[in-house]
Scaffold this motif. Structure first.
Motif, short mmCIF file in Angstrom:
data_model
loop_
_atom_site.label_atom_id
_atom_site.label_comp_id
_atom_site.label_asym_id
_atom_site.label_seq_id
_atom_site.Cartn_x
_atom_site.Cartn_y
_atom_site.Cartn_z
N LYS A 33 23.92 -8.80 -74.33
CA LYS A 33 25.07 -8.51 -73.47
C LYS A 33 25.50 -9.73 -72.66
O LYS A 33 26.69 -9.95 -72.47
CB LYS A 33 24.74 -7.34 -72.54
CG LYS A 33 25.93 -6.81 -71.75
CD LYS A 33 25.55 -5.60 -70.94
CE LYS A 33 26.76 -5.03 -70.20
NZ LYS A 33 27.79 -4.52 -71.13
N ASP A 34 24.55 -10.53 -72.18
CA ASP A 34 24.92 -11.67 -71.35
C ASP A 34 25.55 -12.80 -72.15
O ASP A 34 26.10 -13.74 -71.58
CB ASP A 34 23.71 -12.20 -70.60
CG ASP A 34 22.60 -12.64 -71.55
OD1 ASP A 34 22.62 -12.21 -72.72
OD2 ASP A 34 21.71 -13.39 -71.14
N MET A 35 25.49 -12.72 -73.50
CA MET A 35 26.09 -13.75 -74.34
C MET A 35 27.40 -13.31 -74.96
O MET A 35 28.32 -14.12 -75.11
CB MET A 35 25.11 -14.16 -75.46
CG MET A 35 23.84 -14.83 -74.98
SD MET A 35 22.74 -15.22 -76.36
CE MET A 35 23.80 -16.26 -77.38
N ARG A 36 27.52 -12.04 -75.31
CA ARG A 36 28.72 -11.62 -76.01
C ARG A 36 29.94 -11.46 -75.11
O ARG A 36 31.05 -11.31 -75.61
CB ARG A 36 28.46 -10.33 -76.78
CG ARG A 36 28.07 -9.13 -75.94
CD ARG A 36 27.98 -7.88 -76.81
NE ARG A 36 27.60 -6.70 -76.07
CZ ARG A 36 26.42 -6.11 -76.13
NH1 ARG A 36 25.49 -6.62 -76.92
NH2 ARG A 36 26.14 -5.03 -75.43
N ARG A 37 29.73 -11.48 -73.79
CA ARG A 37 30.90 -11.35 -72.92
C ARG A 37 31.73 -12.63 -72.87
O ARG A 37 32.86 -12.62 -72.39
CB ARG A 37 30.46 -10.96 -71.51
CG ARG A 37 29.70 -12.01 -70.75
CD ARG A 37 29.63 -11.62 -69.28
NE ARG A 37 28.79 -12.52 -68.50
CZ ARG A 37 27.52 -12.31 -68.25
NH1 ARG A 37 26.93 -11.25 -68.74
NH2 ARG A 37 26.83 -13.17 -67.53
N TYR A 38 31.18 -13.74 -73.39
CA TYR A 38 31.96 -14.98 -73.44
C TYR A 38 32.92 -14.99 -74.63
O TYR A 38 33.84 -15.80 -74.67
CB TYR A 38 31.02 -16.19 -73.54
CG TYR A 38 30.17 -16.39 -72.32
CD1 TYR A 38 30.73 -16.85 -71.14
CD2 TYR A 38 28.81 -16.10 -72.33
CE1 TYR A 38 29.95 -17.04 -70.01
CE2 TYR A 38 28.03 -16.29 -71.21
CZ TYR A 38 28.60 -16.75 -70.05
OH TYR A 38 27.82 -16.93 -68.93
#
Length: 621
Positions: free
Chosen positions: A252-257
């Motif tokens: 989740k902390d990577m795909r929001r970019y």
């Protein structure tokens, strides 16, 4: 103070100052200034040391110190001038391209540089432990083939405790600057880590390390760097034709970019040949021809000229273990597409993130939504509430408590919980909404197509449906022959004689042979009997016969007898394959134990159906 003056007087009397007419000129204002005086102010006691070395060894250390200081000052000046000069050259006479670690090109360059530094020498490297699949580890040259049976015929247990020690580390350029030549061009690589402030949500933030690669070359054109990056991509995908890449959504902390970093590679596996999928050839050819026409570049223009969204959806439905996911992997291998697997039951996946994932898909790929019937995309919110109403209208006993429980259960989710997960309307908008992605192949699998909402499987969202069923006797014979056929090379099948066999599906097999020439295969399985330590007396008496290799004619005859022992459309291909895997080295043993296995599994199926019927009757009451 007295002791200090006494020491100075002793040293002065022992080493009197040199009086010379050239040095003692009271009229010269700089007569008292010399290098010794300057060094005395920097290094206390330097004058005494200088006089001691001068009178003892006749060597003036001031000359050496002055020379060293001059070299140091000159080096600093040269370094500053070279930095300015190099900065001017970099600004006006060099081109550069920067790659972030969030992009997949970063991985392509790192793997290419690891290959380059493996064959060339360098003094500054970074060692990494690469992740390897079972296929890659088995193909390593360091692996030694060990026998699994000792000379006495007993099983020799394999031991992989030293497996990690045999894997070769990967060496990449270390953090810093590196210079290398490639195809006659000189390149400079700068690899560095930068700290980035990452917003975690809710007002919280944290610093995370991000790596940046900068490639530069002489000249005012970036064409050499572009060629290098393209060469690195080609090197990275050199073996991609023989592999199927599986990707899943990033954390989740990577795909929001957003971007390609929203998907991460989870596995690579050898392409699955289409002939290994247990499905009649007509359905195979139908699906392959449909996808081949859809992926044709001319088809996209045809869709655009007629205002039709360029999308294609498929629904594979049938009982568990019938080959729905297997067909998806085989199609990916035939057309050279990556598989992007999405689980709608992921608790951290929201509709907004799912839409972003679809927008970052490549131009050509397969999106796999497995077991779509279990994702809660069923419009059954009012079923439990309407049941008490039906009871009240029928005049039967009405319980207000049951109605209260039903309403409470329907409204027990809070507004925040309802925002989590994927709703049916959200999925429909992502699949064929205004901003939906085009060019992808959407594959949905389900075990219960009757539970799906009609809006999900209407034409335009699902354009082609393929029904899977349990194995027929023809498919059972084909599965048996494939299990015990020598697979080196895989495309060359042992000749079979259908004189005493049921209708065989061997004729259409050649349709897919052209696509399997470059597929890597596991080591060949010898077609001999496997003996356990607890061999019975009956098996000992027939050991000499069973140790003989099985010929193609005998294998075809055994496969025919095996298929006739199994009822038609009773067992799934996965169940039959699981039975054969336990006897993968002994086709004769599989034939002997087939009848007993069929009886046991049939009895289990009857008991299971009775239990399910009783549960359904209990729910109905």
């Amino acid at each position: 103070m007295g002791r200090g003056r006494g020491l100075e007087s002793i040293l002065g009397s022992a080493f009197p100052p040199v009086n010379s007419g050239n040095l003692t000129n009271s009229t010269n204002p700089l007569a008292g200034f010399s290098s010794s005086t300057l060094l005395e102010t920097i290094i206390p006691g330097y004058g005494h040391i200088q006089r001691f070395l001068l009178y003892s060894f006749g060597f003036d250390v001031t000359i050496l110190v002055t020379l060293g200081a001059a070299i140091w000052v000159g080096a600093r000046v040269c370094r500053s001038m070279s930095a300015v000069f190099w900065g001017l050259i970099s600004s006006y006479f060099m081109a550069e391209i920067t790659v972030s670690s969030k992009d997949e090109i970063h991985g392509h360059l790192i793997q290419f540089l690891a290959h380059q530094y493996k064959i060339s020498s360098s003094r500054r490297l970074m060692a990494e432990t690469p992740t390897q699949s079972a296929w890659e580890m088995d193909s390593e040259e360091t692996e030694t083939v060990e026998t699994t049976v000792d000379p006495d015929g007993n099983i020799k247990w394999l031991n992989f405790s030293n497996q990690e020690a045999k894997s070769q580390p990967r060496f990449t350029p270390a953090i810093g600057s590196h210079n290398f030549w490639h195809q006659g061009a000189y390149f400079q690589l700068r690899r560095k880590e930068v700290s980035v402030l990452d917003e975690l949500g809710g007002g919280a933030a944290a610093f995370k390390e991000k790596e940046v690669l900068t490639l530069s070359c002489f000249g005012r054109s970036t064409k050499p760097i572009k060629k290098l990056i393209q060469h690195a991509k080609a090197h990275y995908h050199s073996g991609h034709k023989a592999k199927t890449v599986v990707k899943r959504p990033a954390p989740k902390d990577m795909r929001r970019y957003g971007g390609r970093g929203s998907w991460v590679r989870v596995s690579e596996r050898p392409c699955r040949p289409m002939k290994t999928v247990v499905l009649d050839e007509e359905h195979k050819m139908d699906v392959m021809a449909d996808i081949n026409e859809y992926l044709d570049p001319k088809t996209a223009k045809w869709y655009a000229n007629r205002g039709i969204p360029y999308r294609r959806g498929y629904l594979f439905h049938g009982p568990p273990g019938t080959g729905k996911t297997s067909l998806t992997f085989a199609l990916a291998g035939v057309f050279g597409l990556d598989i992007h697997v999405v689980s709608l039951l992921e608790p951290t996946l929201t509709e907004e993130e799912l839409g972003m994932l679809f927008t970052t898909l490549p131009a050509r790929c397969i999106v796999l939504l497995e077991d779509i019937d279990t994702a809660g995309l069923i419009r059954n919110e009012q079923v439990e509430v309407e049941e008490p109403k039906k009871e009240s209208s029928s005049g039967e006993n009405f319980n207000v408590t049951d109605l209260t429980k039903a309403l409470k259960k329907a409204n027990q989710q809070s507004e925040e919980d309802r925002k989590k997960g994927i709703s049916l309307s959200g999925l429909l908008n992502i699949i064929d909404g205004v901003a939906s992605h085009e060019g992808r192949v959407l594959v949905m699998t389900t075990n219960h197509p009757e539970k799906l909402d009609e809006a999900l499987i209407r034409p335009g969202r699902v354009d082609h449906q393929v029904a899977f069923g349990n194995a027929t006797q023809t498919q059972i014979k084909e599965l048996f022959e494939r299990m015990y056929t020598d697979d080196l090379p895989r495309t060359k099948l042992l000749p079979s004689h259908p004189s005493s066999s049921p209708p065989s599906a061997s004729k259409p097999k050649s349709s897919f042979a052209a696509n399997e020439d470059s597929v890597p295969t596991p080591p060949a399985t010898p077609i001999t009997s496997s003996q356990s330590p607890s061999t019975t007396s009956r098996e000992k008496s027939t050991r000499g016969k069973e140790e003989e290799p099985v010929s193609a004619e005998e294998l075809s005859d055994i496969a025919t007898q095996f298929s006739l022992l199994i009822p038609n459309s009773l067992f799934s291909p996965a169940e039959i394959q699981g039975f054969l895997l336990k006897r993968k080295k002994d086709p004769r043993k599989a034939l002997r134990e087939c009848k007993e296995w069929v009886g046991e599994q049939s009895e289990l199926k009857r008991l299971r159906s009775r239990v399910q019927g009783a549960q359904q009757n209990g729910k109905a009451e």
